[in-house]
Design an enzyme around this catalytic site. Sequence first.
Site, PDB file in Angstrom:
ATOM      1  N   GLN A 100      -5.810  -2.021 -51.773  1.00 19.75           N
ATOM      2  CA  GLN A 100      -7.045  -1.767 -51.031  1.00 19.75           C
ATOM      3  C   GLN A 100      -8.222  -2.461 -51.704  1.00 19.75           C
ATOM      4  O   GLN A 100      -8.385  -2.389 -52.928  1.00 19.75           O
ATOM      5  CB  GLN A 100      -7.313  -0.252 -50.943  1.00 19.75           C
ATOM      6  N   HIS A 106      -9.117   1.990 -43.110  1.00 24.10           N
ATOM      7  CA  HIS A 106      -8.886   1.029 -42.024  1.00 24.10           C
ATOM      8  C   HIS A 106      -7.407   0.704 -41.938  1.00 24.10           C
ATOM      9  O   HIS A 106      -6.672   0.797 -42.927  1.00 24.10           O
ATOM     10  CB  HIS A 106      -9.712  -0.241 -42.224  1.00 24.10           C
ATOM     11  N   PHE A 107      -7.022   0.302 -40.736  1.00 23.31           N
ATOM     12  CA  PHE A 107      -5.648  -0.126 -40.460  1.00 23.31           C
ATOM     13  C   PHE A 107      -5.683  -1.597 -40.079  1.00 23.31           C
ATOM     14  O   PHE A 107      -6.494  -2.003 -39.240  1.00 23.31           O
ATOM     15  CB  PHE A 107      -5.055   0.676 -39.291  1.00 23.31           C
ATOM     16  N   HIS A 108      -4.790  -2.383 -40.658  1.00 25.11           N
ATOM     17  CA  HIS A 108      -4.628  -3.785 -40.270  1.00 25.11           C
ATOM     18  C   HIS A 108      -3.638  -3.856 -39.109  1.00 25.11           C
ATOM     19  O   HIS A 108      -2.557  -3.245 -39.180  1.00 25.11           O
ATOM     20  CB  HIS A 108      -4.038  -4.595 -41.434  1.00 25.11           C
TER      21      HIS A 108
HETATM   22  P1  5GP Z   1      -8.002  -3.895 -47.668  1.00 20.70           P
HETATM   23  O1  5GP Z   1      -7.551  -4.728 -48.803  1.00 20.70           O
HETATM   24  O2  5GP Z   1      -9.116  -2.991 -48.117  1.00 20.70           O
HETATM   25  O3  5GP Z   1      -6.918  -3.208 -46.928  1.00 20.70           O
HETATM   26  O4  5GP Z   1      -8.554  -4.923 -46.609  1.00 20.70           O
HETATM   27  C1  5GP Z   1      -9.878  -5.282 -46.429  1.00 20.70           C
HETATM   28  C2  5GP Z   1      -9.874  -6.346 -45.370  1.00 20.70           C
HETATM   29  O5  5GP Z   1     -11.208  -6.547 -44.984  1.00 20.70           O
HETATM   30  C3  5GP Z   1      -9.335  -7.703 -45.836  1.00 20.70           C
HETATM   31  O6  5GP Z   1      -8.273  -8.091 -44.992  1.00 20.70           O
HETATM   32  C4  5GP Z   1     -10.530  -8.635 -45.721  1.00 20.70           C
HETATM   33  O7  5GP Z   1     -10.165  -9.897 -45.249  1.00 20.70           O
HETATM   34  C5  5GP Z   1     -11.436  -7.907 -44.762  1.00 20.70           C
HETATM   35  N1  5GP Z   1     -12.847  -8.093 -44.975  1.00 20.70           N
HETATM   36  C6  5GP Z   1     -13.499  -8.151 -46.173  1.00 20.70           C
HETATM   37  N2  5GP Z   1     -14.827  -8.283 -45.970  1.00 20.70           N
HETATM   38  C7  5GP Z   1     -15.014  -8.286 -44.621  1.00 20.70           C
HETATM   39  C8  5GP Z   1     -16.183  -8.404 -43.799  1.00 20.70           C
HETATM   40  O8  5GP Z   1     -17.309  -8.528 -44.257  1.00 20.70           O
HETATM   41  N3  5GP Z   1     -15.983  -8.379 -42.450  1.00 20.70           N
HETATM   42  C9  5GP Z   1     -14.733  -8.251 -41.894  1.00 20.70           C
HETATM   43  N4  5GP Z   1     -14.658  -8.249 -40.561  1.00 20.70           N
HETATM   44  N5  5GP Z   1     -13.619  -8.160 -42.644  1.00 20.70           N
HETATM   45  C10 5GP Z   1     -13.759  -8.170 -43.992  1.00 20.70           C
END
Ligand code: 5GP
Length: 143
Positions: A100, A106-108
């Site tokens: 993370q 959040h969910f991808h």
């Molecule tokens: P995590 O690693 O927390 O699951 O994923 C965070 C996701 O947020 C990553 O896939 C990254 O590309 C995306 N992300 C990071 N900063 C931003 C942003 O400012 N706007 C959007 N739309 N996505 C972001």
Amino acid sequence: MTSPADYDDNNIFAKILRGEIPSHRVYEDERTIAFMDVMPQAPGHVLVLPKAPSRNLLDADPATLTHAISVVQKIANAVKDVFDADGVFIAQFNESAAGQTVFHLHFHVIPRHEGVALKPHSGKMEDGAVLAANAEKIRAVLA
Ligand code: 5GP
């Protein structure tokens, strides 16, 4: 254990939710929003977020999760159609050790095609025009 007290409302998604930072939104209801990931692992990579603040799944209200997963399903079907995908990858990370990087749940939702590798997580920033065009296509099938 993660608790709601661990939520930092200066995280980037909290800023997007407050409208302080732009995003390419594809869906919004009272409890949830979905927008394009700026560093997509495949074309059509969408993030689905409950609006209620929680750091990740570990401290989220179960009722929030129930609604969010129904939106994940809706978006998964939409991106599968729009990108003519063979499958859809759903991912969700809890804490740094699990990958993370942004600490608002959040969910991808990522369309997958047979034989096409995923790009790296948080890899390369996509062109804004490409994200806008993809968001428009997803919004059109959700309408
Ligand atoms: P995590 O690693 O927390 O699951 O994923 C965070 C996701 O947020 C990553 O896939 C990254 O590309 C995306 N992300 C990071 N900063 C931003 C942003 O400012 N706007 C959007 N739309 N996505 C972001």
